[in-house]
Design a protein around this motif. Structure first.
Motif, PDB file in Angstrom:
ATOM      1  N   LYS A 150      38.659 -16.769 -66.049  1.00  0.00           N
ATOM      2  CA  LYS A 150      38.553 -18.122 -66.355  1.00  0.00           C
ATOM      3  C   LYS A 150      38.154 -19.005 -65.419  1.00  0.00           C
ATOM      4  N   GLY A 151      38.237 -18.375 -64.237  1.00  0.00           N
ATOM      5  CA  GLY A 151      37.936 -19.253 -62.778  1.00  0.00           C
ATOM      6  C   GLY A 151      39.257 -20.132 -62.487  1.00  0.00           C
ATOM      7  N   ASN A 152      40.449 -19.765 -62.891  1.00  0.00           N
ATOM      8  CA  ASN A 152      41.750 -20.163 -62.523  1.00  0.00           C
ATOM      9  C   ASN A 152      42.368 -19.450 -61.434  1.00  0.00           C
ATOM     10  N   TYR A 153      42.614 -20.064 -60.030  1.00  0.00           N
ATOM     11  CA  TYR A 153      43.347 -19.367 -59.088  1.00  0.00           C
ATOM     12  C   TYR A 153      44.370 -20.444 -58.683  1.00  0.00           C
ATOM     13  N   THR A 154      45.345 -19.619 -58.288  1.00  0.00           N
ATOM     14  CA  THR A 154      46.547 -20.391 -57.593  1.00  0.00           C
ATOM     15  C   THR A 154      46.188 -21.058 -56.284  1.00  0.00           C
ATOM     16  N   ARG A 155      47.219 -21.845 -55.561  1.00  0.00           N
ATOM     17  CA  ARG A 155      46.426 -22.462 -54.456  1.00  0.00           C
ATOM     18  C   ARG A 155      46.504 -21.751 -53.305  1.00  0.00           C
ATOM     19  N   LYS A 156      47.398 -20.574 -53.251  1.00  0.00           N
ATOM     20  CA  LYS A 156      47.453 -19.501 -52.230  1.00  0.00           C
ATOM     21  C   LYS A 156      46.143 -18.715 -52.348  1.00  0.00           C
ATOM     22  N   GLU A 157      45.699 -18.438 -53.793  1.00  0.00           N
ATOM     23  CA  GLU A 157      44.648 -17.628 -53.689  1.00  0.00           C
ATOM     24  C   GLU A 157      43.251 -18.264 -53.466  1.00  0.00           C
ATOM     25  N   ARG A 158      43.237 -19.533 -53.620  1.00  0.00           N
ATOM     26  CA  ARG A 158      42.080 -20.590 -53.462  1.00  0.00           C
ATOM     27  C   ARG A 158      42.178 -20.663 -51.725  1.00  0.00           C
ATOM     28  N   SER A 159      43.148 -20.736 -51.369  1.00  0.00           N
ATOM     29  CA  SER A 159      43.159 -20.749 -49.715  1.00  0.00           C
ATOM     30  C   SER A 159      42.485 -19.549 -49.163  1.00  0.00           C
ATOM     31  N   GLN A 160      43.167 -18.349 -49.683  1.00  0.00           N
ATOM     32  CA  GLN A 160      42.720 -17.227 -49.184  1.00  0.00           C
ATOM     33  C   GLN A 160      41.147 -16.835 -49.428  1.00  0.00           C
ATOM     34  N   LEU A 161      40.914 -17.386 -50.522  1.00  0.00           N
ATOM     35  CA  LEU A 161      39.275 -17.082 -50.805  1.00  0.00           C
ATOM     36  C   LEU A 161      38.425 -18.119 -49.862  1.00  0.00           C
ATOM     37  N   GLU A 162      38.963 -19.323 -49.876  1.00  0.00           N
ATOM     38  CA  GLU A 162      38.287 -20.329 -48.736  1.00  0.00           C
ATOM     39  C   GLU A 162      38.029 -19.800 -47.354  1.00  0.00           C
ATOM     40  N   THR A 163      39.221 -19.259 -46.901  1.00  0.00           N
ATOM     41  CA  THR A 163      39.118 -18.507 -45.685  1.00  0.00           C
ATOM     42  C   THR A 163      38.481 -17.325 -45.350  1.00  0.00           C
ATOM     43  N   GLN A 164      38.294 -16.410 -46.495  1.00  0.00           N
ATOM     44  CA  GLN A 164      37.359 -15.305 -46.509  1.00  0.00           C
ATOM     45  C   GLN A 164      35.928 -15.799 -46.357  1.00  0.00           C
ATOM     46  N   ARG A 165      35.591 -16.776 -47.305  1.00  0.00           N
ATOM     47  CA  ARG A 165      34.287 -17.221 -47.391  1.00  0.00           C
ATOM     48  C   ARG A 165      33.776 -17.862 -46.116  1.00  0.00           C
ATOM     49  N   TYR A 166      34.679 -18.644 -45.518  1.00  0.00           N
ATOM     50  CA  TYR A 166      34.570 -19.397 -44.142  1.00  0.00           C
ATOM     51  C   TYR A 166      34.278 -18.163 -43.231  1.00  0.00           C
ATOM     52  N   SER A 167      35.054 -17.266 -43.042  1.00  0.00           N
ATOM     53  CA  SER A 167      34.566 -16.211 -42.211  1.00  0.00           C
ATOM     54  C   SER A 167      33.471 -15.598 -42.355  1.00  0.00           C
TER      55      SER A 167
END
Length: 402
Positions: A191-208
């Motif tokens: 559904k596209g719902n992520y926790t704050r920790k998951e969103r932070s991890q995804l953003e870090t991974q995508r930035y790298s």
């Protein structure tokens, strides 16, 4: 070094030995103990030691059998079934089959240990039942040894059942909770719902991932003999013909040893000899500890760990570390150890200590350092750059909590 196959065979050998020991202890050992106590060659001393060993070894062997059998089922047999399912998936196609195999794999994590523990419990009960009727006098014999052994067998069966029940409840409860959590997490992610920790991890991974993609685009521009986009650096003076391509932070470290001074203590002790010996021993231990700490501190190692500002130019790497600007010219590099995967670059110099840079912005420095050392041939054929370019097309996977 023991191979994986060798370790599996070793576990099964130990499992067979434990099974044989438990069967011997429940089926044959009672008769031998009875012979030592009442037989023609009765020996009370031998009977006492044998009984003590029996009461100590048999429960320990049974406990070890339970633990090892559970481990073997979970590690070896479950791994074999997962490998078989994986090979079947490779030969077949379709998302439905893959999904079914994944469901079977998850169920196998608790179904196989459940079956193994139930089978081991049934085997233990059968062996104990045979032990009750396997010696002269039967289960209703009035002999003290027979009653003692019968009580021991019942106690072993009871505690084995309790242990099995605890392991089963713990395993099933853990599997149920983890399965429910995984299902809820997958439902949220669909559904596209992520926790704050998951969103932070995804953003870090995508930035790298984006920084790696930018470095490889920089490599393509160099291969096409086009001048990449440059940046202006106003607080640092450039050399003649020098242009800058990146101004970003990175973790900075240097590798070197250093001289360390340490002091030792000495004392004068008098009195009882034991007091003198103890005082000298404590002093020697303190001096040895100080010497050991000094040796560890003086040994060559990575030092000066800090976050530094790093400028990447066409002539050098410039790091603002420890409150000063440090230049590392490509012309002075004698060895380079890049890793796009780990986002690290280690450089050795002929007249300076080795340098290590770590961080998401390091890939561009890797490309520039490789180009300065090997030219176009390095950009085209360096194994680390080739592997990074091949892996760039892989999709970014969603982060899953452990």
């Amino acid at each position: 070094m023991t191979s994986k196959r060798g370790s599996q065979v070793g576990r099964f050998i130990w499992l067979g030995m434990l099974v044989a020991l438990v069967i011997f202890g429940l089926a044959t050992a009672p008769e031998l103990l009875e012979g030592l106590h009442l037989g023609p060659g009765a020996d009370e001393v031998a009977f006492s030691f044998a009984t003590l060993a029996y009461f100590l070894l048999l429960p320990a062997a049974l406990l070890a059998l339970v633990i090892l059998s559970t481990y073997v089922v979970r590690v070896d047999l479950l791994h074999a079934m997962e490998s078989r399912w994986a090979s079947r998936i490779r030969t077949e196609s379709g998302a439905t089959k893959s999904s079914n195999a994944e469901k079977l794999r998850r169920r196998g994590r608790w179904a196989l240990p459940l079956l193994a523990l139930a089978g081991t419990l049934a085997l233990t009960a059968a062996v104990v039942a045979l032990a009750f009727t396997g010696y002269d006098g039967g289960p209703y014999a009035e002999d003290d040894v027979a009653r003692t052994l019968r009580g021991l067998g019942l106690a072993l069966l009871f505690w084995a059942s309790v242990l099995f029940a605890v392991l089963l409840l713990f395993g099933l409860g853990r599997a149920s909770l983890r399965g429910a959590a995984a299902n809820r997490r997958e439902s949220r992610h669909r559904k596209g719902n992520y926790t704050r920790k998951e969103r932070s991890q995804l953003e870090t991974q995508r930035y790298s991932h984006d920084r790696l993609a930018a470095a490889l685009r920089f490599r393509d521009e160099l291969l096409d003999e086009r001048v990449p986009q440059t940046i202006d650096v106003w607080d640092f003076g450039a050399a003649d013909g020098e242009v800058f391509f990146q101004d970003a932070p990175a973790t900075y470290a240097r590798y070197y040893g250093r001289d360390v001074a340490y002091s030792t203590s000495s004392g004068f002790f008098f009195g009882h000899p034991a007091f003198v010996v103890a005082g000298l021993a404590v002093t020697a231990m303190g001096n040895a500890s100080a010497r050991s700490r000094a040796q560890m501190e003086a040994a060559e190692q990575w030092r000066e760990w800090q976050t530094a500002r790093v400028l990447v130019s066409n002539q050098r790497l410039v790091c603002f570390a420890g409150g000063r600007w440090l230049s590392f010219w490509y012309s002075g590099v004698v060895a380079s150890y890049p890793s796009m995967r780990e986002r690290t670059l280690t450089l050795q110099f002929g007249d300076a200590e080795p340098l290590m840079l770590v961080g998401d912005h390091v890939p561009l420095a890797i490309v520039m350092a490789t180009y300065s050392m090997h030219g176009r041939r390095g950009l085209l054929g360096h194994p680390d750059l080739v592997a990074a370019a091949a892996a760039l097309s892989a999709p970014v996977r969603d982060v899953r909590e452990p």
